[in-house]
Design a protein around this motif. Structure first.
Motif, PDB file in Angstrom:
ATOM      1  N   UNK A   1       0.387  -1.015   0.247  1.00  0.00           N
ATOM      2  CA  UNK A   1      -0.232  -0.385  -0.091  1.00  0.00           C
ATOM      3  C   UNK A   1       0.898   1.621  -0.211  1.00  0.00           C
ATOM      4  N   UNK A   2       0.997   2.218  -1.295  1.00  0.00           N
ATOM      5  CA  UNK A   2       2.160   2.930  -1.476  1.00  0.00           C
ATOM      6  C   UNK A   2       0.473   3.768  -2.259  1.00  0.00           C
ATOM      7  N   UNK A   3       0.479   5.485  -1.126  1.00  0.00           N
ATOM      8  CA  UNK A   3      -0.331   6.159  -2.143  1.00  0.00           C
ATOM      9  C   UNK A   3      -0.185   7.112  -3.066  1.00  0.00           C
ATOM     10  N   UNK A   4      -0.709   8.537  -3.007  1.00  0.00           N
ATOM     11  CA  UNK A   4       0.459   9.591  -4.278  1.00  0.00           C
ATOM     12  C   UNK A   4       1.779   9.905  -4.280  1.00  0.00           C
ATOM     13  N   UNK A   5       2.627  10.240  -4.999  1.00  0.00           N
ATOM     14  CA  UNK A   5       3.842  10.424  -5.480  1.00  0.00           C
ATOM     15  C   UNK A   5       4.280  11.140  -6.715  1.00  0.00           C
ATOM     16  N   UNK A   6       5.119  10.771  -6.681  1.00  0.00           N
ATOM     17  CA  UNK A   6       6.002  11.563  -7.928  1.00  0.00           C
ATOM     18  C   UNK A   6       6.376  10.460  -9.277  1.00  0.00           C
ATOM     19  N   UNK A   7       5.853  10.143  -9.940  1.00  0.00           N
ATOM     20  CA  UNK A   7       6.531   9.798 -10.940  1.00  0.00           C
ATOM     21  C   UNK A   7       7.590  10.343 -11.725  1.00  0.00           C
ATOM     22  N   UNK A   8       8.568  10.146 -12.656  1.00  0.00           N
ATOM     23  CA  UNK A   8       9.592  10.519 -12.687  1.00  0.00           C
ATOM     24  C   UNK A   8       9.842  10.001 -14.383  1.00  0.00           C
ATOM     25  N   UNK A   9      10.697  10.668 -15.082  1.00  0.00           N
ATOM     26  CA  UNK A   9      10.635   9.788 -16.858  1.00  0.00           C
ATOM     27  C   UNK A   9      12.085  10.244 -16.715  1.00  0.00           C
ATOM     28  N   UNK A  10      12.648   8.564 -16.064  1.00  0.00           N
ATOM     29  CA  UNK A  10      13.990   8.282 -15.952  1.00  0.00           C
ATOM     30  C   UNK A  10      14.839   8.441 -17.299  1.00  0.00           C
ATOM     31  N   UNK A  11      14.325   8.523 -18.460  1.00  0.00           N
ATOM     32  CA  UNK A  11      14.498   8.240 -20.309  1.00  0.00           C
ATOM     33  C   UNK A  11      15.031   9.891 -20.259  1.00  0.00           C
ATOM     34  N   UNK A  12      13.793  10.384 -20.175  1.00  0.00           N
ATOM     35  CA  UNK A  12      13.590  12.243 -20.486  1.00  0.00           C
ATOM     36  C   UNK A  12      14.785  12.899 -19.512  1.00  0.00           C
TER      37      UNK A  12
END
Length: 505
Positions: free
Chosen positions: A196-207
């Protein structure tokens, strides 16, 4: 180390006193009373091992497995309701397999039956059946913001903690779900531990690599992932690829309201629970700092926000490489970013996941959530102690083996992310998940979001002037919460709803 961390977390939860994007995804009569234990199981004291002859060094005691309690529920059927059939699929994952096996064990050994039923619109089903004196099920799925406060104050749900048969500090209970199900010092929901994990920041490692932006994992590990650094990268990530004066790649996008993560990431919330309900908490230093940072970010950082025609568009924008960072809940990792079983679809490029950056008053990172989805007990069911004991038994999928819980949680996260660092971060974030109670108080939630916070976001008010301008309205709202007739609301909404007016031809 990550396994040890989570194991220590689970152990700690057993010593602490009790304080998920959920998808619109409790009665049997029995004449002979069945004894119900006051704990979830009986433990035997391990016998000390004998030291080898001539060895005076004390030896460690050999652990003895916890004995299963001897229970007989006389054929009792416990019906678990939801808007769909929640029967666990053993082929889905480790938790589902263990849950399915545990249910069969409890049924075979404790003379009872677990039946999962589809009750359709569960809110209407729970309310109308309880008010009619014939609960549609014994326990049922529910999002916490729908139970608190209306269904609690309206007498639809039973306080499980009053039964004194469930120890919510046991490792099979999800701490964030227990906290979210607590109102006026009583617990109304049973939430089984899971990944269970809720909100966070996804980031585009490639970009990020392509445009020479800082590695968010390094910033996180060094404790440098802060509001200031977040703002800096969100601005730097705006890229006009073709030189037409429009951003082709945005540094950040948000579908949900950022203010809640600004709050939780600085140890604040708009309201806090008390033994008598809730009270406003916006005047605290932590809340004021969050509101000021939120206003600054919204006014000075160009980014995508709101829905782009479809609620999924924000997620697609990130998935398709049009955004560097995306504010979302963990479930999009397996729902949108990973390829399907045929290796098709999913993210263009590699993605990572970090918590929302922390504020100046934060003691650590946190994960904000809108709701949890525990099982609740309907008021008026037969022998509620039996029901709570049976559910407690089926939730005990790995017994007292904390390492097994840790392994299963880790395996679940690993099935949802190829990135090992993201998995480690999720394990560290699990005990930090905070569910705000605000969404349950609909009118207050609307006033704060649509007027107070909106005026701050647009620069019409400073945080201080906004509170001053809306103080009388907020005070009136809090007074109404204390004296509101929630039972009448339920009657008006579910039992005797107003008839729709016929439109003239």
């Amino acid at each position: 180390m990550k396994k040890k961390f989570l194991a220590l977390t689970l152990s700690a939860s057993m010593l602490m006193s009790m304080a998920a994007c959920g998808g619109e995804a409790p009665d049997q009569n029995q004449d002979t009373p069945t004894p119900v234990p006051t704990t979830s199981g009986s433990e035997t004291t391990p016998e000390p091992t004998k030291a080898e002859e001539g060895d005076t060094t004390p030896t460690e005691e050999a652990p003895t497995p916890t004995e299963e309690p001897k229970l007989d529920f006389g054929g009792r059927t416990v019906r678990i309701g939801s808007y769909y059939d929640m029967t666990p699929d053993p082929s889905k994952d480790t938790f589902s397999k263990a849950f399915s096996d545990r249910i069969k064990f409890v049924e075979d050994n404790y003379n009872c039956k677990i039946e999962f039923i589809n009750v359709g619109d569960y809110m209407s089903s729970y309310v109308t059946s309880v008010l009619a004196g014939d609960p549609s099920c014994d326990m049922g799925y529910m999002l916490t913001y729908k139970m608190l406060p209306a269904l609690i104050e309206g007498g639809i749900l039973y306080p499980i903690s009053d039964l004194n048969v469930v120890d919510f500090d046991q490792p099979w209970y999800l701490k964030s779900s227990t906290e979210a199900s607590t109102y006026k010092g009583k617990v109304y929901g049973m939430g089984m531990v899971n990944a269970d994990v809720q909100y966070g920041i996804f980031w585009n490692k490639t970009l990020f690599k392509q445009y020479n932006l800082p590695d968010l994992y390094e910033l996180y590990e060094n404790g440098e992932w802060t509001w200031e650094k977040f703002k800096e990268i969100a601005i730097a990530g705006n890229v006009d690829v073709d030189g037409d004066g429009e951003y082709d790649i945005h540094g950040f996008n948000q579908r949900e309201n950022l203010i809640w993560s600004f709050m939780s990431s600085n140890g604040a919330d708009a309201v806090k629970k008390t033994d008598t309900g809730v009270e406003l908490a916006l005047s605290s230093k932590e809340a004021q700092e969050a509101l000021e940072a939120y206003a600054d970010f919204m006014q000075n950082v160009p980014h995508l926000k709101g829905w782009l025609g479809d609620w999924q568009s924000q997620i697609w924008s990130f998935r398709d490489g049009q955004s560097m960072m995306c504010y979302e809940a963990w479930w999009i990792s397996y729902g949108y970013l990973n390829p399907d079983e045929n290796g098709e679809g999913g993210m263009q490029g590699e993605w990572g996941f970090v918590p929302f950056p922390k504020g100046p008053s934060a003691t650590g990172y946190a994960s904000y959530g809108k709701e949890a989805s525990p099982w609740v007990m309907l008021n008026g069911i037969d022998k509620p102690e039996e029901v709570a004991t049976i559910v407690d038994q089926i939730f005990r999928i790995f017994g007292d083996d904390e390492e097994a819980y840790t392994d299963a949680v880790e395996a679940k996260f690993e099935s949802e992310a190829k990135d090992g660092t993201a998995v480690e971060i999720c394990l560290e974030l699990m005990p930090t998940v905070k569910i705000s109670p605000l969404m349950g108080f609909t009118s207050l939630n609307t006033l704060l979001n649509s007027e107070v916070f909106s005026s701050i976001e647009k620069g019409e008010n400073t945080p201080q002037s906004a509170l001053e301008a809306y103080q009388s309205a907020l005070d009136a709202m809090m007074a109404d919460i204390q004296n509101h007739d929630y039972n009448q609301d339920l009657l008006d909404t579910y039992v005797n709803p107003p008839e729709e007016e016929e439109t003239a031809e």
